[in-house]
Design an enzyme around this catalytic site. Structure first.
Site, PDB file in Angstrom:
ATOM      1  N   GLN A   1       0.803  -1.223   0.000  1.00 52.65           N
ATOM      2  CA  GLN A   1       0.000   0.000   0.000  1.00 52.65           C
ATOM      3  C   GLN A   1       0.834   1.270   0.000  1.00 52.65           C
ATOM      4  O   GLN A   1       0.285   2.364  -0.079  1.00 52.65           O
ATOM      5  CB  GLN A   1      -0.936   0.011   1.218  1.00 52.65           C
ATOM      6  CG  GLN A   1      -2.008  -1.058   1.195  1.00 52.65           C
ATOM      7  CD  GLN A   1      -3.004  -0.874   0.060  1.00 52.65           C
ATOM      8  OE1 GLN A   1      -3.105   0.192  -0.533  1.00 52.65           O
ATOM      9  NE2 GLN A   1      -3.738  -1.932  -0.250  1.00 52.65           N
TER      10      GLN A   1
ATOM     11  N   ALA B   1       2.117  -4.395  -8.250  1.00 53.17           N
ATOM     12  CA  ALA B   1       1.986  -3.400  -9.314  1.00 53.17           C
ATOM     13  C   ALA B   1       0.609  -2.753  -9.364  1.00 53.17           C
ATOM     14  O   ALA B   1       0.481  -1.559  -9.640  1.00 53.17           O
ATOM     15  CB  ALA B   1       2.319  -4.034 -10.664  1.00 53.17           C
ATOM     16  N   HIS B   2      -0.451  -3.527  -9.114  1.00 48.17           N
ATOM     17  CA  HIS B   2      -1.783  -2.956  -9.330  1.00 48.17           C
ATOM     18  C   HIS B   2      -2.202  -1.983  -8.235  1.00 48.17           C
ATOM     19  O   HIS B   2      -3.266  -1.371  -8.321  1.00 48.17           O
ATOM     20  CB  HIS B   2      -2.833  -4.061  -9.511  1.00 48.17           C
ATOM     21  CG  HIS B   2      -3.191  -4.812  -8.266  1.00 48.17           C
ATOM     22  ND1 HIS B   2      -2.629  -6.020  -7.933  1.00 48.17           N
ATOM     23  CD2 HIS B   2      -4.078  -4.547  -7.280  1.00 48.17           C
ATOM     24  CE1 HIS B   2      -3.156  -6.462  -6.823  1.00 48.17           C
ATOM     25  NE2 HIS B   2      -4.033  -5.578  -6.396  1.00 48.17           N
TER      26      HIS B   2
ATOM     27  N   THR C   1       8.072 -18.935 -15.556  1.00 46.55           N
ATOM     28  CA  THR C   1       8.519 -17.959 -16.546  1.00 46.55           C
ATOM     29  C   THR C   1       8.069 -16.557 -16.149  1.00 46.55           C
ATOM     30  O   THR C   1       6.911 -16.345 -15.782  1.00 46.55           O
ATOM     31  CB  THR C   1       7.950 -18.316 -17.929  1.00 46.55           C
ATOM     32  OG1 THR C   1       8.380 -19.625 -18.284  1.00 46.55           O
ATOM     33  CG2 THR C   1       8.411 -17.316 -18.981  1.00 46.55           C
TER      34      THR C   1
ATOM     35  N   CYS D   1      -9.042  -8.896  -0.328  1.00 45.10           N
ATOM     36  CA  CYS D   1      -8.758 -10.321  -0.225  1.00 45.10           C
ATOM     37  C   CYS D   1      -9.576 -10.998   0.859  1.00 45.10           C
ATOM     38  O   CYS D   1      -9.590 -12.212   0.952  1.00 45.10           O
ATOM     39  CB  CYS D   1      -7.265 -10.542   0.038  1.00 45.10           C
ATOM     40  SG  CYS D   1      -6.231 -10.008  -1.331  1.00 45.10           S
TER      41      CYS D   1
END
Length: 363
Positions: A173, A191-192, A225, A310
């Site tokens: 945050q 990232a979001h 990956t 979440c």
């Protein structure tokens, strides 16, 4: 009327710079581990993004790319060269899940972790001992996702390091909004939360020696990956974060709104906090449950939340507010609003107007 999105603590809309970087990654795409020319070009782009992210965060250590904050937390807890786990009672569910922490730090009514409990007189005798063979990992959030309270990381680092422990800071945050605490041994970013895409994040590590490798990619510390388009977009989103993160004029209406909330018998939780930050606010409305508020705001075209994304879908009471000692009745009337790069002053004013109308009708 366009829909108003005030749930930026959960997911901030994708920045145009991040979208362009993702498109670049899709055009460039090859497995960065492949030895052929396309793979080497993908690897070069990945490593360039890694260095850009380190520069944006001011981080001098290493960066291990993950699928987000939850995986970064899992990686830190599983791979850290530590025997014991300690966490504050207001950590994210990804840190508190199951019986992960052997001991949970209590939290004061002002939302601050009671770091005095880490003293030798208060903690269990086998935890946080200055012994490399019996090291403890201590997890502390930088900024809480439900209240916006900021923890005193400097003091936590002093206590933990003086006792031979490792300090894990959840910066999901705060990254992109505030400086990453450089005294952390490990740090979590997603990232979001700052305008990058969902599905990519990182575990920052001061030194790889603090972890034991599992094999696979990311220098052998994370299998799978790498998400090249997501990583490029993450770097671009971080570079686009301004200082301040949100123009103060955008959230200025909250100052007078807070006074009206108090006058109507509501609770402005920032009043309780030890170090409230401006981009996440928790507010309790008199007479109406948080669930009912969410539905009414949704009907008014405003998206807000009851707590962490979440866990909010589970219909359970916030463990953060419970840990702070808020009465159940008050916690059950508390919603969270949060602001990001797309938030406008008009949207904030509209939210305040709807909240006040709702509270007056309930009174």
């Amino acid at each position: 009327m366009p829909r108003i999105y005030l749930d930026h603590a959960a997911t901030t809309p994708l920045r145009p710079q991040a979208r362009a970087a993702m498109e670049e990654g899709f055009a460039l795409w090859a497995n960065p581990s492949s030895p052929h020319g396309e793979g080497r070009r993908a690897r070069a782009a990945l490593e360039d993004a890694r260095e850009r992210i380190k520069a944006s965060l001011g981080w001098s250590g290493e960066v291990i790319f993950t699928s987000g904050a939850s995986e970064a937390a899992e990686l830190a807890l599983d791979a850290a060269n530590a025997v014991h786990d300690i966490a504050s009672a207001v950590e994210h569910d990804a840190v508190l899940r199951g019986d992960r922490p052997e001991w949970t730090l209590p939290v004061r009514p002002d939302g601050a972790a009671d770091l005095r409990a880490l003293s030798a007189e208060s903690r269990p005798s086998d935890l946080l001992v200055d012994d490399p063979e019996n090291r403890s990992l201590v997890a502390v959030q930088h900024v809480n996702s439900e209240t916006g309270n900021r923890q005193h990381i400097g003091f936590a680092a002093e206590v933990v390091h003086d006792n031979g422990g490792l300090l894990l800071i959840d910066c999901a945050q705060s990254a992109g909004k505030f400086a990453i605490p450089q005294m952390a041994d490990l740090a979590i970013v997603s990232a979001h939360k700052f305008g990058g895409p969902v599905g990519v994040g990182a575990l920052l590590v001061k030194d790889y020696a603090m972890l034991h490798p599992s094999g696979g990619q990311e220098r052998g510390y994370r299998r799978g990956t790498e998400n090249l388009p997501g990583v490029l977009a993450m770097a671009a989103a971080l570079e686009a974060c301004g200082d301040p993160y949100v123009d103060p004029g955008v959230i200025e209406p909250l100052d007078s709104f807070a006074s009206e909330v108090r006058a109507l018998g509501g609770e402005w939780l920032s009043d309780r906090l030890s170090d409230p930050t401006p981009y996440i606010r928790a507010i309790a409305m008199p007479g109406i449950s948080a669930q009912a508020q969410l539905m009414r705001f949704d009907m008014a075209g405003i998206a807000v939340s009851q707590g962490s994304a979440c866990s909010s879908g589970t219909m359970k009471r916030s463990h953060v507010l419970t840990a702070m000692g808020l009465p159940d009745e008050l916690a059950d009337r508390t919603i969270r609003v949060s602001f990001g790069w797309t938030t406008t002053r008009q949207e904030v004013e509209r939210f305040c107007e709807v909240w006040l109308d709702m509270a007056r009708q309930a009174g």
